[in-house]
Design a protein around this motif. Sequence first.
Motif, PDB file in Angstrom:
ATOM      1  N   VAL A 294       0.854  -1.190   0.000  1.00  0.00           N
ATOM      2  CA  VAL A 294       0.000   0.000   0.000  1.00  0.00           C
ATOM      3  C   VAL A 294       0.885   1.233   0.000  1.00  0.00           C
ATOM      4  N   ARG A 295       0.615   2.183  -0.904  1.00  0.00           N
ATOM      5  CA  ARG A 295       1.430   3.380  -1.013  1.00  0.00           C
ATOM      6  C   ARG A 295       1.206   4.306   0.178  1.00  0.00           C
ATOM      7  N   ASP A 296       2.182   5.197   0.410  1.00  0.00           N
ATOM      8  CA  ASP A 296       2.125   6.092   1.572  1.00  0.00           C
ATOM      9  C   ASP A 296       0.976   7.065   1.484  1.00  0.00           C
ATOM     10  N   ASN A 297       0.623   7.537   0.279  1.00  0.00           N
ATOM     11  CA  ASN A 297      -0.476   8.495   0.182  1.00  0.00           C
ATOM     12  C   ASN A 297      -1.807   7.851   0.528  1.00  0.00           C
ATOM     13  N   GLU A 298      -1.919   6.535   0.353  1.00  0.00           N
ATOM     14  CA  GLU A 298      -3.157   5.852   0.738  1.00  0.00           C
ATOM     15  C   GLU A 298      -3.230   5.652   2.244  1.00  0.00           C
ATOM     16  N   ARG A 299      -2.063   5.530   2.917  1.00  0.00           N
ATOM     17  CA  ARG A 299      -2.054   5.338   4.368  1.00  0.00           C
ATOM     18  C   ARG A 299      -2.529   6.580   5.110  1.00  0.00           C
ATOM     19  N   LYS A 300      -2.374   7.748   4.482  1.00  0.00           N
ATOM     20  CA  LYS A 300      -2.809   8.976   5.135  1.00  0.00           C
ATOM     21  C   LYS A 300      -4.331   9.043   5.281  1.00  0.00           C
ATOM     22  N   ASN A 301      -5.044   8.290   4.485  1.00  0.00           N
ATOM     23  CA  ASN A 301      -6.505   8.307   4.551  1.00  0.00           C
ATOM     24  C   ASN A 301      -7.064   7.327   5.572  1.00  0.00           C
ATOM     25  N   PHE A 302      -6.185   6.589   6.284  1.00  0.00           N
ATOM     26  CA  PHE A 302      -6.665   5.634   7.278  1.00  0.00           C
ATOM     27  C   PHE A 302      -7.299   6.381   8.443  1.00  0.00           C
ATOM     28  N   PRO A 303      -8.387   5.864   9.021  1.00  0.00           N
ATOM     29  CA  PRO A 303      -8.970   6.496  10.199  1.00  0.00           C
ATOM     30  C   PRO A 303      -8.070   6.306  11.411  1.00  0.00           C
ATOM     31  N   GLY A 304      -8.299   7.132  12.417  1.00  0.00           N
ATOM     32  CA  GLY A 304      -7.511   7.034  13.646  1.00  0.00           C
ATOM     33  C   GLY A 304      -6.571   8.212  13.802  1.00  0.00           C
ATOM     34  N   GLN A 305      -6.284   8.552  15.047  1.00  0.00           N
ATOM     35  CA  GLN A 305      -5.469   9.719  15.347  1.00  0.00           C
ATOM     36  C   GLN A 305      -4.217   9.362  16.144  1.00  0.00           C
ATOM     37  N   GLY A 306      -3.973   8.098  16.410  1.00  0.00           N
ATOM     38  CA  GLY A 306      -2.830   7.696  17.205  1.00  0.00           C
ATOM     39  C   GLY A 306      -1.573   7.546  16.375  1.00  0.00           C
ATOM     40  N   PRO A 307      -0.450   7.229  17.018  1.00  0.00           N
ATOM     41  CA  PRO A 307       0.812   7.031  16.288  1.00  0.00           C
ATOM     42  C   PRO A 307       0.762   5.783  15.413  1.00  0.00           C
ATOM     43  N   VAL A 308       1.541   5.799  14.350  1.00  0.00           N
ATOM     44  CA  VAL A 308       1.575   4.708  13.382  1.00  0.00           C
ATOM     45  C   VAL A 308       2.957   4.080  13.413  1.00  0.00           C
ATOM     46  N   SER A 309       3.024   2.771  13.358  1.00  0.00           N
ATOM     47  CA  SER A 309       4.292   2.053  13.374  1.00  0.00           C
ATOM     48  C   SER A 309       4.924   2.086  11.993  1.00  0.00           C
ATOM     49  N   PHE A 310       6.159   2.586  11.932  1.00  0.00           N
ATOM     50  CA  PHE A 310       6.894   2.598  10.673  1.00  0.00           C
ATOM     51  C   PHE A 310       7.813   1.392  10.544  1.00  0.00           C
ATOM     52  N   ARG A 311       7.827   0.516  11.550  1.00  0.00           N
ATOM     53  CA  ARG A 311       8.556  -0.744  11.438  1.00  0.00           C
ATOM     54  C   ARG A 311       7.802  -1.746  10.573  1.00  0.00           C
ATOM     55  N   HIS A 312       6.495  -1.536  10.450  1.00  0.00           N
ATOM     56  CA  HIS A 312       5.663  -2.437   9.669  1.00  0.00           C
ATOM     57  C   HIS A 312       5.276  -1.775   8.352  1.00  0.00           C
ATOM     58  N   VAL A 313       4.992  -2.597   7.373  1.00  0.00           N
ATOM     59  CA  VAL A 313       4.600  -2.132   6.045  1.00  0.00           C
ATOM     60  C   VAL A 313       3.214  -2.672   5.736  1.00  0.00           C
ATOM     61  N   ILE A 314       2.294  -1.764   5.430  1.00  0.00           N
ATOM     62  CA  ILE A 314       0.926  -2.167   5.107  1.00  0.00           C
ATOM     63  C   ILE A 314       0.882  -2.703   3.674  1.00  0.00           C
ATOM     64  N   ALA A 315       0.211  -3.824   3.507  1.00  0.00           N
ATOM     65  CA  ALA A 315       0.127  -4.445   2.171  1.00  0.00           C
ATOM     66  C   ALA A 315      -1.209  -5.157   2.039  1.00  0.00           C
ATOM     67  N   ASP A 316      -1.686  -5.230   0.805  1.00  0.00           N
ATOM     68  CA  ASP A 316      -2.846  -6.048   0.470  1.00  0.00           C
ATOM     69  C   ASP A 316      -2.344  -7.456   0.165  1.00  0.00           C
ATOM     70  N   VAL A 317      -2.897  -8.434   0.869  1.00  0.00           N
ATOM     71  CA  VAL A 317      -2.409  -9.808   0.769  1.00  0.00           C
ATOM     72  C   VAL A 317      -3.574 -10.706   0.368  1.00  0.00           C
ATOM     73  N   TRP A 318      -3.319 -11.619  -0.587  1.00  0.00           N
ATOM     74  CA  TRP A 318      -4.293 -12.618  -0.994  1.00  0.00           C
ATOM     75  C   TRP A 318      -3.758 -13.986  -0.566  1.00  0.00           C
ATOM     76  N   VAL A 319      -4.527 -14.709   0.213  1.00  0.00           N
ATOM     77  CA  VAL A 319      -4.056 -15.973   0.792  1.00  0.00           C
ATOM     78  C   VAL A 319      -5.102 -17.065   0.558  1.00  0.00           C
ATOM     79  N   VAL A 320      -4.638 -18.295   0.744  1.00  0.00           N
ATOM     80  CA  VAL A 320      -5.494 -19.480   0.693  1.00  0.00           C
ATOM     81  C   VAL A 320      -5.151 -20.340   1.890  1.00  0.00           C
ATOM     82  N   LYS A 321      -6.150 -20.967   2.491  1.00  0.00           N
ATOM     83  CA  LYS A 321      -5.892 -21.856   3.610  1.00  0.00           C
ATOM     84  C   LYS A 321      -4.973 -22.993   3.185  1.00  0.00           C
ATOM     85  N   ALA A 322      -4.005 -23.297   4.054  1.00  0.00           N
ATOM     86  CA  ALA A 322      -3.059 -24.360   3.736  1.00  0.00           C
ATOM     87  C   ALA A 322      -3.764 -25.705   3.630  1.00  0.00           C
ATOM     88  N   SER A 323      -4.838 -25.897   4.398  1.00  0.00           N
ATOM     89  CA  SER A 323      -5.566 -27.161   4.345  1.00  0.00           C
ATOM     90  C   SER A 323      -6.388 -27.303   3.073  1.00  0.00           C
TER      91      SER A 323
END
Length: 519
Positions: A330-359
């Motif tokens: 997820v690009r940085d300009n899209e992260r600015k539109n997230f709701p909430g007023q608290g601090p944001v962790s820059f150690r983590h990177v927000i991403a859209d993930v598509w997964v399937v159950k291993a089972s």
Amino acid sequence: MEYISQEAAPGPSAVSMKNKILCCECGTPIEPNPSNMCVACLRTHVDITANIPKQAIVFFCRNCERYLNPPSEWVQCSLESKELLSVCLKRLKGLKEVKLVDAGFIWTEPHSKRIKVKLTVHGEVMDGCVLQQVFVVEFTVNNQMCDDCHRTEAKDFWRCLVQVRQKSINKKTLFYLEQMILKHKAHENTLGIKPSPSGGLDFYYATDAHARKMVDFVQAVLPVKVTNSKKLISHDIHSNSYNYKYSYALDVVPISKGSLVCLGKKLQTNLGHISPICLVTKVANAIHLIDPRTAQMAEVQNMAFWKSPFEAICNPKHMVEFVVMDVEIVRDNERKNFPGQGPVSFRHVIADVWVVKASELGINENTIHTRSHLGHLLKVGDSVLGYDLAEANINNGDFEKLKQDAIPELLLVKKYYDKSQRKQSRNWKLKHLTEDVALDTDIEADYNEFLEDLEEDPEMRQNVNIFKDAARQQSMPVDVNDMADPSVPRITLEEMLDDLVLDDVEMGDALKNNKYLLL
């Protein structure tokens, strides 16, 4: 004519001989002294160490490994240390009559129960003549149980009890507390430590001051609620004195790292309008939360938690394995539109993930889309653990009040690595408070998860003493390229401490503590 005779001037040898006298015993030229005797003859007549015993006894407690420092204090001393030398010198009664110049140990076999001390003293003899003498005192180490160990052996002697409990399915928080107690040596004054069948530990103390010290330490380390009580044992009506037994119940927050929680509306507002469904990233003196979909962080302090308590709606045991099919950052300009007023962790990177159950891999090709804070770790083909909220059976009042569109279908927690491979490559170990305790499967699984958290979190490792496992390191590959998966989180040798190795079999078995703690 007057005759004047001239005498030759005296030479240096004549002057030196003129200032010396002969010893009254052996006739040896010596410097003048009040006794008119040389040092060798003076020693044959006078012994300044006659009143100092050449053999003495020191008392040693085998249970706590302390020496008796007269009159009644027991101190911890290592062999050939300044503290042990002070204890030995206090056992010699005649040292006050002479001046002690030097003292030191003579090496003896550690298991011989003998301590030899070499002393150099000055003494005044025969009208102001000072004599120096060197002699050796041999101390015999006798075993004697100290008062504290007597109290430990006596049944029901304790006066104060500190009970640490956690009403939670996962016990990783208690494992962390155990390591903090060991690192800071907060358990030194305990008479005994016993695991509780209900989950937790019981600490027994002889005085209320020592119990309060432990309570203050736990309060500084974890968010806890303290409840105290006292019971009257005896009462002396003549001196108006009372004898009580005190009990302190410490209730640890019922959540651990990796738990999923649902916050109330009031607490959610106080934390900067963070999402009601959050992931616990750390439990220390405060509860650290993160919103996996926005990386917004928040901290819940001790008082704030007990005013608005919340519980885990999902625990690490409920996590499901998924396989990553696609990742899009997820690009940085899209992260600015997230709701909430608290601090944001820059150690983590927000991403859209598509997964399937291993089972269901290869059976069901329907991918599940979610937004995760693990974009810096995940790539296509990786395995990841998460909570499947669409199929979870959650019984929580705050969760039932949420609207359906506010509940995500899936929340990813951490990247998954092969557990058997991580266990085989683990060349370190931890110390524990109790030993020789039977394990069940659930406790061992929680302990292995705690060890994995230590490998993945460098900040958490700073509060834990990690020791080298010599037996495991000999069978480990030297080169990282020889390992099956170099990307698996590991603890470096620089972060490990050298473990204490004793050659004596009996003492080594007594101090050997490699069992798990039953909680």
